[in-house]
Scaffold this active site. Structure first.
Site, PDB file in Angstrom:
ATOM      1  N   ALA A  74       0.820  -1.213   0.000  1.00 53.70           N
ATOM      2  CA  ALA A  74       0.000   0.000   0.000  1.00 53.70           C
ATOM      3  C   ALA A  74       0.856   1.267   0.000  1.00 53.70           C
ATOM      4  O   ALA A  74       0.452   2.288  -0.546  1.00 53.70           O
ATOM      5  CB  ALA A  74      -0.949  -0.001   1.198  1.00 53.70           C
ATOM      6  N   THR A  75       2.040   1.210   0.595  1.00 56.45           N
ATOM      7  CA  THR A  75       2.912   2.395   0.576  1.00 56.45           C
ATOM      8  C   THR A  75       3.227   2.776  -0.867  1.00 56.45           C
ATOM      9  O   THR A  75       3.095   3.941  -1.264  1.00 56.45           O
ATOM     10  CB  THR A  75       4.227   2.115   1.334  1.00 56.45           C
ATOM     11  OG1 THR A  75       3.907   1.790   2.688  1.00 56.45           O
ATOM     12  CG2 THR A  75       5.159   3.319   1.301  1.00 56.45           C
ATOM     13  N   ASN A 154      -5.812   3.170  10.574  1.00 57.77           N
ATOM     14  CA  ASN A 154      -4.962   2.111  11.130  1.00 57.77           C
ATOM     15  C   ASN A 154      -4.724   2.249  12.626  1.00 57.77           C
ATOM     16  O   ASN A 154      -4.184   1.352  13.246  1.00 57.77           O
ATOM     17  CB  ASN A 154      -3.619   2.076  10.399  1.00 57.77           C
ATOM     18  CG  ASN A 154      -2.978   3.437  10.308  1.00 57.77           C
ATOM     19  OD1 ASN A 154      -3.552   4.360   9.716  1.00 57.77           O
ATOM     20  ND2 ASN A 154      -1.815   3.592  10.893  1.00 57.77           N
ATOM     21  N   GLN A 182      -6.283  -1.068   5.420  1.00 62.60           N
ATOM     22  CA  GLN A 182      -6.901  -1.709   6.594  1.00 62.60           C
ATOM     23  C   GLN A 182      -8.276  -2.280   6.282  1.00 62.60           C
ATOM     24  O   GLN A 182      -8.783  -3.132   7.012  1.00 62.60           O
ATOM     25  CB  GLN A 182      -7.060  -0.691   7.741  1.00 62.60           C
ATOM     26  CG  GLN A 182      -5.762  -0.223   8.357  1.00 62.60           C
ATOM     27  CD  GLN A 182      -5.045  -1.285   9.170  1.00 62.60           C
ATOM     28  OE1 GLN A 182      -5.635  -2.299   9.567  1.00 62.60           O
ATOM     29  NE2 GLN A 182      -3.767  -1.071   9.410  1.00 62.60           N
ATOM     30  N   HIS A 204      -0.770  -7.963   3.370  1.00 64.77           N
ATOM     31  CA  HIS A 204      -0.305  -8.458   4.673  1.00 64.77           C
ATOM     32  C   HIS A 204      -1.172  -8.030   5.855  1.00 64.77           C
ATOM     33  O   HIS A 204      -0.959  -8.485   6.975  1.00 64.77           O
ATOM     34  CB  HIS A 204       1.171  -8.113   4.902  1.00 64.77           C
ATOM     35  CG  HIS A 204       1.463  -6.699   5.289  1.00 64.77           C
ATOM     36  ND1 HIS A 204       1.661  -6.314   6.597  1.00 64.77           N
ATOM     37  CD2 HIS A 204       1.609  -5.582   4.547  1.00 64.77           C
ATOM     38  CE1 HIS A 204       1.921  -5.015   6.624  1.00 64.77           C
ATOM     39  NE2 HIS A 204       1.898  -4.548   5.395  1.00 64.77           N
ATOM     40  N   THR A 243       9.746  -7.160 -12.678  1.00 63.57           N
ATOM     41  CA  THR A 243       9.230  -8.521 -12.848  1.00 63.57           C
ATOM     42  C   THR A 243       8.167  -8.820 -11.808  1.00 63.57           C
ATOM     43  O   THR A 243       8.379  -8.571 -10.623  1.00 63.57           O
ATOM     44  CB  THR A 243      10.390  -9.539 -12.718  1.00 63.57           C
ATOM     45  OG1 THR A 243      11.370  -9.212 -13.702  1.00 63.57           O
ATOM     46  CG2 THR A 243       9.912 -10.963 -12.917  1.00 63.57           C
ATOM     47  N   CYS A 329       4.468   2.084  12.254  1.00 67.08           N
ATOM     48  CA  CYS A 329       5.415   2.852  11.452  1.00 67.08           C
ATOM     49  C   CYS A 329       5.878   4.099  12.184  1.00 67.08           C
ATOM     50  O   CYS A 329       6.937   4.622  11.910  1.00 67.08           O
ATOM     51  CB  CYS A 329       4.776   3.251  10.148  1.00 67.08           C
ATOM     52  SG  CYS A 329       3.605   2.051   9.573  1.00 67.08           S
TER      53      CYS A 329
HETATM   54  C1  PLP Z   1      -0.191  -0.758   6.665  1.00 69.06           C
HETATM   55  C2  PLP Z   1      -0.736   0.428   6.021  1.00 69.06           C
HETATM   56  C3  PLP Z   1      -0.090   1.025   4.924  1.00 69.06           C
HETATM   57  C4  PLP Z   1       1.226   0.501   4.394  1.00 69.06           C
HETATM   58  O1  PLP Z   1       1.017  -0.689   3.693  1.00 69.06           O
HETATM   59  P1  PLP Z   1       2.271  -1.582   3.237  1.00 69.06           P
HETATM   60  O2  PLP Z   1       1.640  -2.609   2.359  1.00 69.06           O
HETATM   61  O3  PLP Z   1       2.871  -2.122   4.481  1.00 69.06           O
HETATM   62  O4  PLP Z   1       3.186  -0.696   2.478  1.00 69.06           O
HETATM   63  C5  PLP Z   1      -0.677   2.120   4.346  1.00 69.06           C
HETATM   64  N1  PLP Z   1      -1.833   2.633   4.807  1.00 69.06           N
HETATM   65  C6  PLP Z   1      -2.479   2.093   5.847  1.00 69.06           C
HETATM   66  C7  PLP Z   1      -3.766   2.684   6.303  1.00 69.06           C
HETATM   67  C8  PLP Z   1      -1.947   0.986   6.498  1.00 69.06           C
HETATM   68  O5  PLP Z   1      -2.584   0.478   7.544  1.00 69.06           O
END
Ligand code: PLP
Length: 388
Positions: A74-75, A154, A182, A204, A243, A329
């Site tokens: 998601a980042t 989150n 989330q 994840h 890839t 984070c």
């Molecule tokens: C965990 C999270 C992210 C980051 O996601 P990753 O897949 O770990 O990069 C971004 N936004 C929210 C709201 C999250 O909870």
């Protein structure tokens, strides 16, 4: 430590479901081909697996497979959305609207854009953590190109009204992005019904592997343009080169398939456990729930506790339960949570807060053990504070 602590930090990450691992394993060794190898069997085999996974994930949010770009999580999806839209639409305007309680993976790309001359409005939230829709609409100006509001927070778990936000964006002709890291697999998401133009996903947080996610980018009504942020071999329609990571993609699809199959029963089960824990803990004097009491993720509780030090509280709990005070984070830094600050908390109260994230593998015995331990620890810390 003979026994591992109970894991209640499912907003940081979730354990991978064994069924997901099983689905992934053959793609590391036997079916190892590069899905972009179009000249031979090994490539075709991997391509078929990616195609099938893409269908599963696209169906889960009601979009077409053409609109799904795989990313590392998601980042990356958030960075691609925010920077990719800014770069593609800056001639139309340089104003973006987001919210103070967003994840750092939204706030930091926005701050970066400010250094390039973009103007970002960070909307405040109400006491319950929800945005004020009237204020959102008033904030939109002709130069606004994008509104980005997360689906589920989150830290405090609150669910923003995506459908209503989508209507406002459509009426005012601005693009709408949401970070659903989330929410995916926990609340129903429909990019058509919610009028979303972009949606960030990750595996994840929903019992899938780390390092894989996706960005939905609308291709019709309207077709959304996005400037690539990773250049190279031209995979993913040239929007995200590199890839494709077949085992992770297969695992991502398996995770979401399992989550959606069990969504109703699992949400009900987690909500019951959550309410049980919440009731026991909120019975203690000077303990407050953060965020909207019902419009929240089923496995979330976030509390602030008067008269105890947050660090001491976590220390007292850490052999029994794995929890965090804010988001994973940002909890490495000593700053108070920007989310709790946005709710109007003082630094002191923001520091003495706990986030509980229940999940698929949480059971009632664990909940009762944790609530007893939390109650004992708060009481003993308060007693100690009186003595000194
Ligand atoms: C965990 C999270 C992210 C980051 O996601 P990753 O897949 O770990 O990069 C971004 N936004 C929210 C709201 C999250 O909870």
């Amino acid at each position: 430590m003979s026994q591992r602590p109970i894991y209640l930090d499912c907003h940081a990450t979730t354990p991978m479901d064994k069924r997901v691992l099983e689905a992934m394993l053959p793609y590391f060794t036997e079916h190892f081909g590069n899905p972009s190898s179009i000249n031979h069997f090994y490539g075709w085999e991997a391509e078929v697996a990616v195609k099938k996974a893409r269908e599963t994930i696209a169906n889960a949010i009601n979009c077409s497979t053409e609109e799904m770009i795989f990313t590392s999580g998601a980042t990356e999806a958030n960075n691609l959305a925010i920077k990719g839209i800014a770069e593609a639409y800056f001639t139309k305007g340089k104003h973006i609207i987001t919210v103070k309680t967003e994840h750092r993976a939204i706030l930091d790309p926005c701050q970066y854009l400010e250094t390039l001359g973009f103007e970002i409005t960070y909307l405040p939230v109400q006491k319950d953590g929800l945005i004020d829709l009237e204020l959102l609409e008033k904030t939109i100006i002709p130069e606004t190109i994008l509104v980005s509001v997360m689906a589920a927070n989150n830290e405090i778990g609150v669910l923003q009204p995506l459908k209503e936000i989508g209507e406002i964006c459509q009426k005012n002709d601005v693009l709408f992005h949401s970070d659903a890291a989330q929410a995916f697999g926990k609340i129903p998401l429909d990019v058509q019904a919610m009028n979303l133009h972009l949606l960030s996903l990750t595996a994840h947080k929903v019992y899938g592997p780390k390092g894989i996610g996706a960005l939905y980018i609308r291709r019709r009504d309207p077709r959304v343009n996005i400037a690539p942020q990773l250049h190279g071999g031209g995979q993913e329609k040239g929007i995200r080169s590199g890839t494709l990571y077949t085992p992770q993609i297969v695992g991502f699809a398996k995770a979401i398939e399992l989550a959606l199959a069990e969504i109703k029963t699992e949400n009900k089960r987690q909500k019951e456990l959550r309410n049980r824990l919440q009731k026991q803990i909120l019975d203690i004097e000077g303990v407050h729930l953060n965020g909207h009491p019902t419009k929240r993720l089923p496995g979330n509780i976030n509390i602030s506790i008067e008269g105890v030090d947050g660090a001491a509280l976590l220390l007292g709990l850490q052999s029994i339960v794995a929890l965090s005070s804010g988001s994973a984070c940002t909890s490495k830094t000593t700053k108070p949570s920007h989310v709790l600050k946005a709710l109007g908390h003082s630094d002191k109260l923001a520091y003495s807060s706990l986030r509980f994230g229940l999940g698929r593998f949480t059971n009632i015995e664990e909940i009762d053990q944790v609530s007893q331990q939390v109650i004992n620890t708060i009481q003993s810390l308060r007693k100690a504070a009186i003595k000194t």
